[in-house]
Enzyme design. Structure first.
Site, PDB file in Angstrom:
ATOM      1  N   ASP A  77       0.940  -0.985   0.087  1.00 29.11           N
ATOM      2  CA  ASP A  77      -0.050   0.091   0.122  1.00 29.11           C
ATOM      3  C   ASP A  77       0.951   1.282   0.197  1.00 29.11           C
ATOM      4  O   ASP A  77       1.815   0.935   0.196  1.00 29.11           O
ATOM      5  CB  ASP A  77      -0.838  -0.097   1.341  1.00 29.11           C
ATOM      6  CG  ASP A  77      -2.197   0.669   1.013  1.00 29.11           C
ATOM      7  OD1 ASP A  77      -2.509   1.713   1.087  1.00 29.11           O
ATOM      8  OD2 ASP A  77      -3.003   0.440   1.203  1.00 29.11           O
ATOM      9  N   LEU A  81       0.601   2.816  -6.985  1.00 27.58           N
ATOM     10  CA  LEU A  81       0.319   1.934  -8.169  1.00 27.58           C
ATOM     11  C   LEU A  81       0.713   3.271  -9.791  1.00 27.58           C
ATOM     12  O   LEU A  81       1.027   2.837 -10.894  1.00 27.58           O
ATOM     13  CB  LEU A  81      -1.987   2.410  -7.684  1.00 27.58           C
ATOM     14  CG  LEU A  81      -1.394   1.050  -6.701  1.00 27.58           C
ATOM     15  CD1 LEU A  81      -3.461   0.658  -6.897  1.00 27.58           C
ATOM     16  CD2 LEU A  81      -1.441  -0.867  -7.558  1.00 27.58           C
ATOM     17  N   GLY A 123      -6.407   0.780  -5.343  1.00 23.92           N
ATOM     18  CA  GLY A 123      -6.899   2.313  -5.341  1.00 23.92           C
ATOM     19  C   GLY A 123      -8.255   3.131  -5.165  1.00 23.92           C
ATOM     20  O   GLY A 123      -8.091   2.817  -3.726  1.00 23.92           O
ATOM     21  N   TYR A 128     -15.679   6.292 -11.198  1.00 18.33           N
ATOM     22  CA  TYR A 128     -15.039   4.794 -10.298  1.00 18.33           C
ATOM     23  C   TYR A 128     -15.710   3.933 -11.054  1.00 18.33           C
ATOM     24  O   TYR A 128     -14.457   3.186 -11.004  1.00 18.33           O
ATOM     25  CB  TYR A 128     -15.337   5.464  -8.679  1.00 18.33           C
ATOM     26  CG  TYR A 128     -15.434   4.057  -7.493  1.00 18.33           C
ATOM     27  CD1 TYR A 128     -14.249   3.588  -7.689  1.00 18.33           C
ATOM     28  CD2 TYR A 128     -16.561   3.512  -7.662  1.00 18.33           C
ATOM     29  CE1 TYR A 128     -13.924   2.429  -7.082  1.00 18.33           C
ATOM     30  CE2 TYR A 128     -16.753   2.154  -6.311  1.00 18.33           C
ATOM     31  CZ  TYR A 128     -15.297   1.512  -6.364  1.00 18.33           C
ATOM     32  OH  TYR A 128     -14.979   0.581  -6.402  1.00 18.33           O
ATOM     33  N   LYS A 151     -13.465   0.622 -12.979  1.00 19.81           N
ATOM     34  CA  LYS A 151     -13.696  -0.828 -12.859  1.00 19.81           C
ATOM     35  C   LYS A 151     -14.062  -1.665 -13.777  1.00 19.81           C
ATOM     36  O   LYS A 151     -13.642  -3.352 -14.374  1.00 19.81           O
ATOM     37  CB  LYS A 151     -15.137  -1.446 -11.817  1.00 19.81           C
ATOM     38  CG  LYS A 151     -14.038  -0.770  -9.911  1.00 19.81           C
ATOM     39  CD  LYS A 151     -13.186  -1.594  -9.686  1.00 19.81           C
ATOM     40  CE  LYS A 151     -12.536  -1.032  -8.630  1.00 19.81           C
ATOM     41  NZ  LYS A 151     -11.297  -1.103  -8.117  1.00 19.81           N
ATOM     42  N   ARG A 197     -30.381  -1.220  -0.022  1.00 15.11           N
ATOM     43  CA  ARG A 197     -29.171  -1.796  -0.753  1.00 15.11           C
ATOM     44  C   ARG A 197     -28.572  -3.088  -0.581  1.00 15.11           C
ATOM     45  O   ARG A 197     -28.308  -3.998  -0.961  1.00 15.11           O
ATOM     46  CB  ARG A 197     -28.777  -0.738  -1.086  1.00 15.11           C
ATOM     47  CG  ARG A 197     -28.234  -0.806  -2.603  1.00 15.11           C
ATOM     48  CD  ARG A 197     -27.411   0.621  -3.128  1.00 15.11           C
ATOM     49  NE  ARG A 197     -26.353   0.787  -2.042  1.00 15.11           N
ATOM     50  CZ  ARG A 197     -24.887   0.877  -2.453  1.00 15.11           C
ATOM     51  NH1 ARG A 197     -24.912   0.752  -3.305  1.00 15.11           N
ATOM     52  NH2 ARG A 197     -24.072   1.671  -1.497  1.00 15.11           N
TER      53      ARG A 197
HETATM   54  C1  15L Z   1     -17.787   0.156  -3.117  1.00 14.13           C
HETATM   55  O1  15L Z   1     -17.453   0.166  -4.459  1.00 14.13           O
HETATM   56  C2  15L Z   1     -17.025   0.201  -2.399  1.00 14.13           C
HETATM   57  O2  15L Z   1     -15.577   0.314  -2.674  1.00 14.13           O
HETATM   58  C3  15L Z   1     -17.693   0.297  -0.961  1.00 14.13           C
HETATM   59  O3  15L Z   1     -16.470   1.424  -0.343  1.00 14.13           O
HETATM   60  C4  15L Z   1     -19.233   0.566  -0.723  1.00 14.13           C
HETATM   61  O4  15L Z   1     -19.120   1.993  -0.956  1.00 14.13           O
HETATM   62  C5  15L Z   1     -19.640   0.235  -2.009  1.00 14.13           C
HETATM   63  O5  15L Z   1     -19.196  -0.220  -2.880  1.00 14.13           O
HETATM   64  C6  15L Z   1     -20.972  -0.242  -1.970  1.00 14.13           C
HETATM   65  O6  15L Z   1     -21.574   0.348  -2.790  1.00 14.13           O
HETATM   66  O7  15L Z   1     -21.883  -0.510  -0.637  1.00 14.13           O
END
Ligand code: 15L
Length: 263
Positions: free
Chosen positions: A32, A50, A71, A134, A138, A172
């Site tokens: 890290d 990274l 990341g 973000y 991914k 959720r």
């Molecule tokens: C993610 O991708 C995040 O990395 C994590 O911190 C959460 O926020 C998660 O999604 C989520 O949607 O609960």
């Protein structure tokens, strides 16, 4: 002799759960930009950024597989997403190729498909619907995984992680919760499955009523031990507000998140 596994993003919360749940099954190289606490006898720490390909290459000799958790882990400025998740993911796969390490467990995210609605049911091969920059990063990481599998013979498991926590925290997360021990089981599948090629699975526990169907994970032998619905009594059961996108879409608040004005 136990395998040696490089975990990037090792100072983060998901890595903390993973270290605990993997126990001493592997030798762990933890990396890290931030320091990692409480190292145990089977763990070593190596700082690396990274964006620094030479630093990443130096981590890889002797490594059998990489678990890439490093990341940007939420929506952020484009520059942060670009450096950490676009450049960073490329550097990770490419340095692995150059050093002869051909197995990667890639921490993708449910935010690669966050613009599907919570009342839609999808498999992990549903077409991308990222909910944020973000989420786009991914998708890029998953695409790299596919490229390195098809072109260079890598074995890659992309895990679209929902939310790793001791228990689901809201409605959720009843869909997306991944218990720490089920996370470790998926990571072990990514490390151990022979001739994996490139596979995408949802990083979720056995969540009854989830809008995700995890057929690929089950085909690979995943047998999750936990179910978010066992914790449902602690969660506000009021119906979702149909006018609030954060309650309508699988990505929740990420569908509304902005970069905060940074470039
Ligand atoms: C993610 O991708 C995040 O990395 C994590 O911190 C959460 O926020 C998660 O999604 C989520 O949607 O609960």
């Amino acid at each position: 002799m136990p395998k040696t596994i490089l975990i990037t993003g090792a100072a983060g919360g998901v890595a903390g759960y993973l270290r605990r749940e993997l126990g001493t099954a592997y030798r762990l190289v933890l990396s890290d930009v931030r320091p990692v606490d409480a190292l145990r006898a089977h763990e070593t720490f190596r700082a690396a950024d990274l964006t620094d390909m030479d630093a990443l290459r130096a981590l890889l000799p002797g490594v059998d597989a990489v678990v890439h958790l490093g990341g940007q882990s939420v929506e952020g400025s484009w520059n942060a997403v670009l450096d950490r998740n676009i450049v960073g993911a490329y550097n990770l796969f490419e340095s692995a190729r150059q050093e002869g390490v051909s197995r990667v467990v890639f921490a993708s995210s449910c935010h690669a498909v966050g613009f599907y609605r919570l009342d839609e049911t999808i498999e992990a091969d549903a077409y991308f619907k990222p909910d944020s920059r973000y989420g786009v990063s991914k998708v890029f990481g998953e695409a790299l995984g596919a490229l390195y599998a098809d072109k260079y013979g890598f074995d890659v498991l992309a895990i679209r992680i929902g939310n790793v926590a001791e228990r689901p925290v809201d409605r959720r997360r009843l869909t997306s919760w991944l218990s720490p021990r089920d996370l470790a089981q998926l990571v072990r599948i990514g490390i151990e499955t022979p001739a994996l090629g490139y596979q995408v699975v949802f990083g979720m526990s056995r969540n009854t009523g989830s809008c995700w169907v995890n057929s690929t994970a089950y085909r690979l032998g995943y047998a999750p031990q936990d179910d978010a619905m066992d914790h449902a009594d602690r969660i506000d059961a009021s119906p979702p507000d149909p006018d609030d996108p954060a309650q309508v879409y699988q990505g929740g608040p990420f569908v509304l998140a902005e970069t905060g004005g940074d470039p």
